[in-house]
Design an enzyme around this catalytic site. Structure first.
Site, PDB file in Angstrom:
ATOM      1  N   GLU A 175      -3.246  -9.525 -30.450  1.00  0.00           N
ATOM      2  CA  GLU A 175      -4.267  -8.732 -31.133  1.00  0.00           C
ATOM      3  C   GLU A 175      -5.412  -8.340 -30.191  1.00  0.00           C
ATOM      4  O   GLU A 175      -6.353  -9.116 -29.998  1.00  0.00           O
ATOM      5  CB  GLU A 175      -4.833  -9.520 -32.326  1.00  0.00           C
ATOM      6  CG  GLU A 175      -5.913  -8.744 -33.084  1.00  0.00           C
ATOM      7  CD  GLU A 175      -6.528  -9.504 -34.258  1.00  0.00           C
ATOM      8  OE1 GLU A 175      -6.286 -10.717 -34.392  1.00  0.00           O
ATOM      9  OE2 GLU A 175      -7.253  -8.877 -35.049  1.00  0.00           O
ATOM     10  N   LYS A 217      -0.849  -6.528 -33.053  1.00  0.00           N
ATOM     11  CA  LYS A 217      -1.818  -6.368 -34.146  1.00  0.00           C
ATOM     12  C   LYS A 217      -2.938  -5.480 -33.632  1.00  0.00           C
ATOM     13  O   LYS A 217      -3.942  -5.961 -33.103  1.00  0.00           O
ATOM     14  CB  LYS A 217      -2.342  -7.743 -34.584  1.00  0.00           C
ATOM     15  CG  LYS A 217      -3.395  -7.678 -35.680  1.00  0.00           C
ATOM     16  CD  LYS A 217      -3.536  -8.993 -36.421  1.00  0.00           C
ATOM     17  CE  LYS A 217      -4.672  -8.951 -37.415  1.00  0.00           C
ATOM     18  NZ  LYS A 217      -4.708 -10.078 -38.338  1.00  0.00           N
TER      19      LYS A 217
HETATM   20  P1  13P Z   1      -9.452  -8.271 -40.858  1.00  0.00           P
HETATM   21  O1  13P Z   1      -8.296  -7.536 -41.489  1.00  0.00           O
HETATM   22  O2  13P Z   1     -10.485  -8.724 -41.841  1.00  0.00           O
HETATM   23  O3  13P Z   1      -9.997  -7.529 -39.672  1.00  0.00           O
HETATM   24  O4  13P Z   1      -8.860  -9.638 -40.290  1.00  0.00           O
HETATM   25  C1  13P Z   1      -7.686  -9.620 -39.606  1.00  0.00           C
HETATM   26  C2  13P Z   1      -7.676 -10.669 -38.569  1.00  0.00           C
HETATM   27  O5  13P Z   1      -6.895 -11.577 -38.623  1.00  0.00           O
HETATM   28  C3  13P Z   1      -8.619 -10.551 -37.455  1.00  0.00           C
HETATM   29  O6  13P Z   1      -8.223 -11.433 -36.428  1.00  0.00           O
END
Ligand code: 13P
Length: 337
Positions: A175, A217
């Site tokens: 991510e 992500k």
């Molecule tokens: P949000 O969808 O609230 O951004 O959270 C996702 C997430 O896991 C961030 O690391």
């Protein structure tokens, strides 16, 4: 399922997405404060227990990302919370990063920590039932930031995490989040997201990470929150897919978008628009935290008597996002479920 490539595919099965319920202690405290609930081990457990017990959640949700405390917790009746998920056919996952710190000598830039002893922690989490893992890098857009070194350092950490996760048999969710905060335009978001993704995939390649056995992500490419011109779903969908197609190998099974502070309805609309455009080589799915939980949190308000209403609110958002996975979300689904 023993092959991690199969687990990665299962996490992005058609119509399903991931619930991010891995808020760290300070983050869940902030969320609870918004509904005037104090954050204790018990209140956190009660809240997450009610989410995981929502009947039929497994029709829409393939996996749940847990926080270190939660993967060890038991429900009120003694059942491990991971077992509540498994009973619904939901795969438990774990956030393994230790949050961000300022990047030394690079004012405004952040670096994610948590690599020390990570191999041992993976072994423990695997024993506790986790089959996938997540590491979040945070990239801030501002005057002169992100620096190229911030992108390189975060890409390196993401790649070390992903390689270790695969070695230990857990699917890594990589991510690199470009934040929405600030007055920047959608064009600037696209430019920074592109540079970040290029650095991430170069590092993943160098670290021998298998693309078939990971998920990305990403943030959606959007206007900064304070930008006077806010791009609509059509523009967000086009910019996001254009950017991802340039930098993400087709071997990655799926994109599981974060919601990043968008409203729940905007997140669903944007995901829907991307799936309507079509032509992407990956599943276009979600791994939402706030965009799945916000209405449930409000409905719960810390009261056990509101559990059923909170579960309905979660199921409603999950159903809307399922429709968006097929490009079939509309006003009627939003109103009636
Ligand atoms: P949000 O969808 O609230 O951004 O959270 C996702 C997430 O896991 C961030 O690391």
């Amino acid at each position: 399922m023993s092959n991690i490539a199969d687990i990665a595919k299962a996490l992005v099965s058609p119509g399903k997405g991931i619930l991010a319920a891995d808020e760290s202690a300070p983050t869940i405290e902030k969320r609870f404060k918004s509904i005037q609930v104090s954050s204790t081990e018990e209140s956190r457990r009660n809240y997450r227990e009610l989410l995981f017990r929502a009947a039929g959640l497994g029709q829409f949700i393939s996996g749940v990302i847990l926080f270190d405390e939660t993967i060890r917790q038991r429900a009120t009746d003694g059942t491990p919370l991971t077992e509540l998920l498994q009973r619904q056919g939901i795969i438990p996952g774990i956030k393994v990063d230790a949050g961000t710190s300022p990047l030394a000598l690079f004012p405004g830039d952040k670096i994610t920590e948590g690599l020390d002893k990570l191999r041992n922690r993976f072994a423990e989490y695997s024993g506790l039932g986790a089959q996938f893992s997540k590491w979040r890098a945070v990239i801030t857009i501002g005057d002169g930031i992100p620096s190229p070194y911030c992108l390189e350092a975060n890409a390196h950490a993401l790649a070390r995490f992903a390689a270790l996760s695969q070695e230990m048999g857990l699917v890594p969710i990589v991510e690199p989040e470009v934040l929405m905060d600030g007055p920047h335009t959608i064009e600037r978001c696209e430019e920074v997201t592109a540079t970040a993704l290029a650095a991430v995939f170069q590092a993943l390649t160098a670290h021998r990470v298998r693309f078939e056995s990971m998920l990305l992500k990403p943030n959606m490419v959007v206007s900064g929150k304070e930008c006077p011109r806010q791009a609509g779903p059509g523009e967000v969908a086009e910019a996001t897919l254009r950017c991802l197609k340039r930098f993400v190998p087709a071997a990655v099974p799926g994109m599981v978008f974060l919601s990043g502070g968008m409203s729940d309805v905007d997140a669903t609309k944007n995901l829907n628009a991307m799936n309507q455009l079509g032509g992407a080589p990956w599943e276009l799915s979600f791994s939402f935290g706030r965009a799945l939980q916000a209405p449930a949190l409000r409905a719960w308000a810390g009261k056990a008597g509101n559990a059923a209403a909170a579960q309905q609110a979660l199921l409603h958002r999950a159903r809307c996002n399922q429709a968006a996975r097929f490009g079939r979300y509309d006003h009627t689904i939003e109103q009636n479920g």
